[in-house]
Design an enzyme around this catalytic site. Structure first.
Site: not given
Ligand SMILES: [Zn+2]
Length: 593
Positions: A263, A287-288, A291, A310, A367, A375
């Protein structure tokens, strides 16, 4: 030492950087970005200033008047990188750091021409979330330290640079064969939202405030796929209030991009696997776009609060889906999300601390624990708050939340204090403490039912007892409904079943990657040889982590597919992003033989 972010050396009692001036050249031959970054401090300051760096080769550090600034660069810590401690002379207003990036900077991916759609020019792109801005820029790399920025980016003259910022003026020629493009980002963003891509790029306007950027070979398909973006922006504005970032442009990257989307403000980065040819995967754009409010305007304070970015955004994505396509479509989205959530919970184990929402990731690489939990569990919690408060009250709450916290970075505790103030008693009624601080999925998770979902689930789960869809039924399914059906089939089938499915549902030739990958996951897990070639083609081309994990996971089940996986990975690994490579390595480590 009030270090407030477990993933940054940012010290909240030291001077703050308010603005960055980047003057950087992109060197494809050496795969380095080199130049200087000027950190503009909030006020003239003195004393220590700790910056995040990772792999950077520092040439000099000076004040803007040219006085040298002394600094120490600590040894590299594996997750955080190297703390760079400057000692500012009295009255320092700007710090000018000359440097270049290191080899293997995880925040940058360099692609050869063969990895692009056009196959003629190289490509590079950044991916700084969660903690990788420090691999391109020496900075206070915490979401709590927001900055505005300007940039001058010098690239080979055949190429174009784009950033999460507005263009300033026309490109100008610099040294032979190079040109410089200028950008300005006047709104303060966390450093993980600084973004750069350089390649053979062209654009196509979709509305007065939206365009899509892509390689020339891809741009027409991208413009068709994302033609409905303006309707999405309008639907999102109705929920959240005005769009505050001026433009909403999108960039379609080469297929090694490790995520579905990122995003980056004013310029969402997208995987080309969304170009299904039927507009069926544009929920990632929803979704993006969402954001732009939840994440970019109101930002998680640290990665311990990642679910704030998220969870709210997935919830918003499904609300936009509902506004545009109705509650059935949203229910299908929730069902697909629930499958992803259960897969993540199973991967970590139901008691794992990585299945709580409000995490404690000190000493953990974000990560390494990236999953669907923030999410989908996050979105279920937001949906539960919405159901309990009532939609009208909750929608008013969301708008108040964004108004109050916009352009700031917040913690879970700040959110919940605001919930209590605006919606008294709701947090206690839903058992918020269990949702936020306990592992697994609480029993009061909302369920989104629809008649068609129940029929699809029953049909898939009925496979072993002979349930089969009729051709007319299959023809009536949307791509998302077909995906739900496939998700409810057994994970291992005999060859005759695989053959029947492929013949009736025409799965192996699909261009819709959600359906294709779900099918290949079943077929590879069933050791079904006719799909091996297609799986090889997909995995040699596409580096999206969402697809690599199930495909390499499924190949772990049989000796023949394990051999296939090793052969594919040996060939594909050099083309994968470091993050993607790490995902595959973690999956293959668990192979039995
Ligand atoms: Zn997101």
């Amino acid at each position: 030492m009030p270090r407030v972010d477990p993933h940054s050396y940012f010290d909240s009692e030291q001077p703050r950087t308010r603005h960055l001036e980047l003057d950087l050249a992109v060197d494809f031959d050496r795969q380095r970005v080199a130049g200087q970054a000027t950190l503009v401090l909030e006020r003239p300051s003195a004393g220590p200033l700790d910056l995040d760096t990772k792999g950077l080769v520092i040439a000099s550090v000076r004040t803007d008047g040219g006085r040298p600034i002394s600094y120490d660069l600590d040894g590299e810590e594996p997750i955080l990188g190297s703390r760079m401690r400057l000692t500012l002379p009295a009255g320092t207003a700007k710090v000018v750091i000359a440097y270049e990036t290191g080899a293997d900077a995880i925040g940058l991916q360099w692609l050869g021409p063969a990895q692009t759609a056009g196959r003629r020019h190289p490509f590079m792109f950044s991916q700084f979330q969660p903690i990788h801005a420090r691999t391109m820029i020496p900075c206070q790399d915490s979401p709590m330290a927001r900055v505005t920025y300007d940039a001058a980016i010098t690239v080979p003259e055949a190429l174009t640079a784009v950033m999460s910022a507005g263009p300033v003026g026309e490109p100008v020629g610099s040294e032979a064969g190079m040109r410089t493009l200028r950008f300005a980002m006047p709104q303060a963003v966390p450093t993980y939202l600084i973004a750069l891509a350089v390649g053979d790029l062209t654009s196509h306007d979709l509305s007065p405030r939206a365009r899509v950027w892509a390689e020339p070979a891809t741009v027409a398909a991208a413009a068709w796929e994302f033609a409905g973006v303006e309707r999405m922006i309008v639907a999102a504005e109705e929920m959240f209030g005005p769009y505050e970032w001026d433009r909403y442009d999108m960039l379609v990257l080469p297929p090694s991009f490790p995520y579905g989307g990122m995003e980056n403000p004013r310029l969402t980065f997208l995987t080309p696997t969304l170009l299904a040819g039927d507009r069926s995967l544009v929920d990632v754009v929803c979704h993006e776009l969402a954001h732009s409010w939840t994440g970019n305007l109101v930002t998680n304070a640290t990665m311990d609060h990642f679910w704030l970015n998220e969870g709210f955004t997935v919830w918003a994505e499904r609300r936009i889906l509902e506004a545009l396509h109705g509650p059935e479509a949203a229910a299908v989205g929730w069902a697909i999300g629930r499958t992803a959530l259960l897969e993540s919970v199973q991967r970590f184990g139901a008691d794992s601390p990585f299945t709580v929402l409000r995490t404690h990731l000190e000493g953990v690489d974000p990560d390494d624990v990236y999953s669907s939990v923030p999410y989908e569990k996050g979105a279920l919690f937001v949906a539960l708050l919405e159901r309990t408060a009532g939609r009208a009250a909750f929608d008013a709450f969301i708008r108040a939340y964004i108004r109050k916290f916009h352009f700031t970075s917040v913690t879970t505790e700040q959110l919940m204090a605001f919930v209590e103030q605006q919606l008294p008693g709701v947090a206690a009624r839903v058992g918020a403490d269990e949702w936020l601080n306990k592992p697994g999925v609480p029993a009061n998770a909302p369920v989104f039912r629809s008649a068609s979902l129940e029929a699809l689930t029953a049909l898939g789960e009925g496979w072993p007892t002979g349930a089969r869809p009729a051709a007319a039924q299959v023809a009536s399914w949307s791509p998302s409904e077909l995906l739900v059906y496939l998700q409810h089939l057994p994970r291992q089938l005999d060859a005759a079943s695989c053959r029947w499915l492929d013949a009736e549902l025409k799965l192996t030739d699909r261009g819709n990657y959600e359906i294709l990958v779900e099918w290949l996951t079943i077929a590879l897990g069933s050791d079904y040889e006719p799909v091996f070639g297609r799986a090889r083609d997909v995995l040699l081309r596409v580096g999206r982590m969402k697809y690599l994990r199930p495909l390499f996971g499924a190949m772990g089940r049989h000796p023949r597919t394990r051999a296939l996986a090793r052969e594919i990975f040996a060939a594909a690994a050099p083309t994968y992003h470091t993050l993607s490579r790490r995902v595959v390595e973690s999956v293959m480590e668990k192979y039995d033989g």
